[in-house]
Scaffold this motif. Structure first.
Motif, PDB file in Angstrom:
ATOM      1  N   TRP A  25     -35.385  -4.117  26.445  1.00  0.00           N
ATOM      2  CA  TRP A  25     -36.421  -4.426  27.787  1.00  0.00           C
ATOM      3  C   TRP A  25     -37.187  -5.612  27.343  1.00  0.00           C
ATOM      4  CZ3 TRP A  25     -35.658  -4.181  32.738  1.00  0.00           C
ATOM      5  CH2 TRP A  25     -37.007  -4.515  33.545  1.00  0.00           C
ATOM      6  N   LEU A  26     -36.972  -6.907  28.009  1.00  0.00           N
ATOM      7  CA  LEU A  26     -37.591  -8.130  27.537  1.00  0.00           C
ATOM      8  C   LEU A  26     -39.158  -7.833  27.698  1.00  0.00           C
ATOM      9  CD1 LEU A  26     -37.709 -10.824  26.397  1.00  0.00           C
ATOM     10  CD2 LEU A  26     -37.490 -11.765  28.654  1.00  0.00           C
ATOM     11  N   GLY A  27     -39.485  -7.186  28.890  1.00  0.00           N
ATOM     12  CA  GLY A  27     -40.954  -7.114  29.257  1.00  0.00           C
ATOM     13  C   GLY A  27     -41.219  -7.711  30.517  1.00  0.00           C
ATOM     14  N   LEU A  28     -42.008  -6.854  31.443  1.00  0.00           N
ATOM     15  CA  LEU A  28     -42.111  -7.391  32.720  1.00  0.00           C
ATOM     16  C   LEU A  28     -43.123  -8.566  32.566  1.00  0.00           C
ATOM     17  CD1 LEU A  28     -43.372  -3.884  34.060  1.00  0.00           C
ATOM     18  CD2 LEU A  28     -41.238  -5.281  34.945  1.00  0.00           C
ATOM     19  N   GLU A  29     -44.085  -8.582  31.770  1.00  0.00           N
ATOM     20  CA  GLU A  29     -45.029  -9.871  31.883  1.00  0.00           C
ATOM     21  C   GLU A  29     -44.083 -11.166  31.510  1.00  0.00           C
ATOM     22  OE1 GLU A  29     -48.967 -11.598  32.418  1.00  0.00           O
ATOM     23  OE2 GLU A  29     -47.864  -9.842  32.967  1.00  0.00           O
ATOM     24  N   LYS A  30     -43.295 -11.079  30.562  1.00  0.00           N
ATOM     25  CA  LYS A  30     -42.409 -12.126  30.135  1.00  0.00           C
ATOM     26  C   LYS A  30     -41.580 -12.539  31.158  1.00  0.00           C
ATOM     27  CE  LYS A  30     -42.655 -10.935  25.142  1.00  0.00           C
ATOM     28  NZ  LYS A  30     -42.169 -10.405  24.176  1.00  0.00           N
ATOM     29  N   ILE A  31     -40.920 -11.630  31.935  1.00  0.00           N
ATOM     30  CA  ILE A  31     -40.063 -11.958  33.090  1.00  0.00           C
ATOM     31  C   ILE A  31     -40.506 -12.692  34.067  1.00  0.00           C
ATOM     32  CG2 ILE A  31     -38.620 -10.889  34.875  1.00  0.00           C
ATOM     33  CD1 ILE A  31     -38.008  -8.480  32.913  1.00  0.00           C
ATOM     34  N   HIS A  32     -42.026 -12.235  34.386  1.00  0.00           N
ATOM     35  CA  HIS A  32     -43.009 -12.881  35.292  1.00  0.00           C
ATOM     36  C   HIS A  32     -42.999 -14.288  35.030  1.00  0.00           C
ATOM     37  CE1 HIS A  32     -46.183 -13.968  37.828  1.00  0.00           C
ATOM     38  NE2 HIS A  32     -47.081 -14.012  36.716  1.00  0.00           N
ATOM     39  N   TRP A  33     -43.462 -14.621  33.683  1.00  0.00           N
ATOM     40  CA  TRP A  33     -43.632 -15.799  33.223  1.00  0.00           C
ATOM     41  C   TRP A  33     -42.406 -16.916  33.221  1.00  0.00           C
ATOM     42  CZ3 TRP A  33     -46.155 -13.931  27.993  1.00  0.00           C
ATOM     43  CH2 TRP A  33     -47.457 -13.696  28.225  1.00  0.00           C
ATOM     44  N   LEU A  34     -41.076 -16.230  33.241  1.00  0.00           N
ATOM     45  CA  LEU A  34     -39.968 -16.844  33.130  1.00  0.00           C
ATOM     46  C   LEU A  34     -39.684 -17.449  34.508  1.00  0.00           C
ATOM     47  CD1 LEU A  34     -37.938 -14.835  30.648  1.00  0.00           C
ATOM     48  CD2 LEU A  34     -38.195 -17.395  30.598  1.00  0.00           C
ATOM     49  N   THR A  35     -39.995 -16.466  35.495  1.00  0.00           N
ATOM     50  CA  THR A  35     -39.698 -16.680  36.995  1.00  0.00           C
ATOM     51  C   THR A  35     -40.815 -17.201  37.888  1.00  0.00           C
ATOM     52  OG1 THR A  35     -40.216 -14.469  37.662  1.00  0.00           O
ATOM     53  CG2 THR A  35     -37.979 -14.807  36.857  1.00  0.00           C
ATOM     54  N   ARG A  36     -41.906 -17.553  37.355  1.00  0.00           N
ATOM     55  CA  ARG A  36     -43.175 -17.824  37.999  1.00  0.00           C
ATOM     56  C   ARG A  36     -42.984 -19.401  38.601  1.00  0.00           C
ATOM     57  NH1 ARG A  36     -49.554 -17.846  36.042  1.00  0.00           N
ATOM     58  NH2 ARG A  36     -50.336 -19.290  37.857  1.00  0.00           N
ATOM     59  N   SER A  37     -42.598 -20.332  37.677  1.00  0.00           N
ATOM     60  CA  SER A  37     -42.521 -21.927  38.069  1.00  0.00           C
ATOM     61  C   SER A  37     -41.000 -22.102  38.124  1.00  0.00           C
ATOM     62  CB  SER A  37     -43.176 -22.329  36.847  1.00  0.00           C
ATOM     63  OG  SER A  37     -42.595 -22.154  35.473  1.00  0.00           O
ATOM     64  N   LYS A  38     -40.286 -21.464  37.997  1.00  0.00           N
ATOM     65  CA  LYS A  38     -38.818 -22.077  38.376  1.00  0.00           C
ATOM     66  C   LYS A  38     -37.902 -21.115  39.266  1.00  0.00           C
ATOM     67  CE  LYS A  38     -38.181 -24.212  33.751  1.00  0.00           C
ATOM     68  NZ  LYS A  38     -36.973 -24.393  32.650  1.00  0.00           N
ATOM     69  N   ARG A  39     -36.991 -21.697  40.059  1.00  0.00           N
ATOM     70  CA  ARG A  39     -36.064 -21.016  40.962  1.00  0.00           C
ATOM     71  C   ARG A  39     -35.024 -20.395  39.824  1.00  0.00           C
ATOM     72  NH1 ARG A  39     -35.988 -22.233  46.269  1.00  0.00           N
ATOM     73  NH2 ARG A  39     -33.644 -21.935  46.427  1.00  0.00           N
ATOM     74  N   THR A  40     -34.836 -19.232  39.990  1.00  0.00           N
ATOM     75  CA  THR A  40     -34.066 -18.288  38.873  1.00  0.00           C
ATOM     76  C   THR A  40     -32.847 -17.529  39.669  1.00  0.00           C
ATOM     77  OG1 THR A  40     -36.021 -18.243  37.499  1.00  0.00           O
ATOM     78  CG2 THR A  40     -34.214 -16.893  36.975  1.00  0.00           C
ATOM     79  N   THR A  41     -31.885 -17.414  39.037  1.00  0.00           N
ATOM     80  CA  THR A  41     -30.672 -16.462  39.733  1.00  0.00           C
ATOM     81  C   THR A  41     -30.716 -15.225  38.577  1.00  0.00           C
ATOM     82  OG1 THR A  41     -29.500 -18.383  40.407  1.00  0.00           O
ATOM     83  CG2 THR A  41     -28.493 -16.348  39.690  1.00  0.00           C
ATOM     84  N   LEU A  42     -30.632 -14.093  39.106  1.00  0.00           N
ATOM     85  CA  LEU A  42     -30.427 -12.944  38.119  1.00  0.00           C
ATOM     86  C   LEU A  42     -29.067 -12.522  38.306  1.00  0.00           C
ATOM     87  CD1 LEU A  42     -31.317 -10.148  36.969  1.00  0.00           C
ATOM     88  CD2 LEU A  42     -31.803  -9.379  39.156  1.00  0.00           C
ATOM     89  N   ARG A  43     -28.704 -12.154  37.033  1.00  0.00           N
ATOM     90  CA  ARG A  43     -27.190 -11.955  36.935  1.00  0.00           C
ATOM     91  C   ARG A  43     -27.109 -10.437  36.435  1.00  0.00           C
ATOM     92  NH1 ARG A  43     -21.651 -13.822  36.503  1.00  0.00           N
ATOM     93  NH2 ARG A  43     -20.638 -12.372  35.414  1.00  0.00           N
ATOM     94  N   VAL A  44     -26.578  -9.332  36.958  1.00  0.00           N
ATOM     95  CA  VAL A  44     -26.328  -8.095  36.520  1.00  0.00           C
ATOM     96  C   VAL A  44     -24.767  -7.815  36.043  1.00  0.00           C
ATOM     97  CG1 VAL A  44     -26.583  -5.612  36.834  1.00  0.00           C
ATOM     98  CG2 VAL A  44     -28.304  -7.058  37.836  1.00  0.00           C
ATOM     99  N   ASP A  45     -24.512  -7.649  35.009  1.00  0.00           N
ATOM    100  CA  ASP A  45     -23.237  -7.083  34.378  1.00  0.00           C
ATOM    101  C   ASP A  45     -23.146  -5.820  34.035  1.00  0.00           C
ATOM    102  OD1 ASP A  45     -21.751  -9.771  34.439  1.00  0.00           O
ATOM    103  OD2 ASP A  45     -23.188 -10.188  32.594  1.00  0.00           O
TER     104      ASP A  45
END
Length: 260
Positions: A106-126
């Motif tokens: 699990w990458l980490g909630l804080e890191k995921i927040h950083w990754l999605t804060r300033s960019k438009r992002t698509t989530l993919r679930v496989d």
């Protein structure tokens, strides 16, 4: 001898310059891009593996696993393939991240927040089932709120073959807009909660850390169940719009994000 002394002096100057740069701009020296999407765009021949990235919202660089596909570079935020890594973790573990990047993690909630804060992002679930089948779900405009919102989940338009389990479809258990819950930090929308036919005080007791509403139809961080022990379990790797109506724990899952 003079030439050797001069060469040594040049090396010392270069080392001093590099040290100064490391102290002044440590991130710029080591990071390979702001995310996996940018790395793939810069270096189209990049292969899947571990990379150092530096999202604009983060003060420090950190490593991630990049899944390099024909449609771009995807940053893996969750992977489940077995029971070697326990996902029965507390809030601090889910916030910081755990596991091995090349395996289950699990990458980490804080890191995921950083990754999605300033960019438009698509989530993919496989998703992979125990019979050799696969399915996927994609959500546009995926992002997490900050720590003060309990990393509130936001997703946009759905597409895919697994069904829109985050919004619950007919299950009426929309998880969109809810904060993350763990066994020691409860942010779900039920008291008591019903997990299958079992009454529990909170969803995370049976399904691991997740963005719950009323123990909704998506929960991929529960206990891992081997083949033959994967149907009808109250805890598991659930995406119930894909396998229904009986709870079905997937054989493997992967969550990853790509920026625009």
């Amino acid at each position: 001898m003079k030439m050797l002394i001069g060469l040594c002096g040049l090396i010392l100057v270069l080392l001093s310059s590099v040290t100064a740069q490391l102290q002044k701009h440590p991130v710029d020296v080591f990071s390979q891009g702001s995310d996996c999407t940018e790395i793939k765009r810069r270096l189209p021949e990049s292969r899947s593996g571990v990379y150092m990235i530096h999202p604009a919202a983060s003060r420090i660089p950190f490593k991630v696993f990049c899944e390099m596909r024909p449609d771009g570079g995807w940053t893996v935020i969750q992977r489940r393939t077995g029971d070697k890594v326990s996902f029965r973790r507390n809030w601090a573990s889910y916030e910081a991240g755990f596991g091995q990047l090349t395996g289950d993690h699990w990458l980490g909630l804080e890191k995921i927040h950083w990754l999605t804060r300033s960019k438009r992002t698509t989530l993919r679930v496989d998703l992979w089932d125990h019979e050799g089948g696969t399915a996927y779900a994609e959500y546009k405009n995926f992002n997490l709120g900050n720590r003060n919102t309990a990393y509130e989940l936001h997703v946009g338009r759905y597409s895919g073959t697994a069904g829109d389990a985050i919004r619950g479809e007919k299950y009426e258990m929309d998880q969109n807009g809810f904060g993350f819950s763990t066994s020691d930090r409860d942010h779900d929308d039920c008291d008591p909660c019903i997990s299958g036919k079992i009454t529990v005080s909170e969803c995370a007791q049976s399904d691991g850390g997740w963005w719950f509403s009323r123990c909704g139809s998506a929960a991929l961080n529960g206990d891992y169940h081997e083949s033959g022990d994967h149907i009808g379990m109250k805890s598991g790797l659930h995406w119930r719009t894909w396998k229904k109506p009986t709870p079905y724990s997937a054989k493997a899952t992967r969550m990853m994000i790509k920026s625009e």
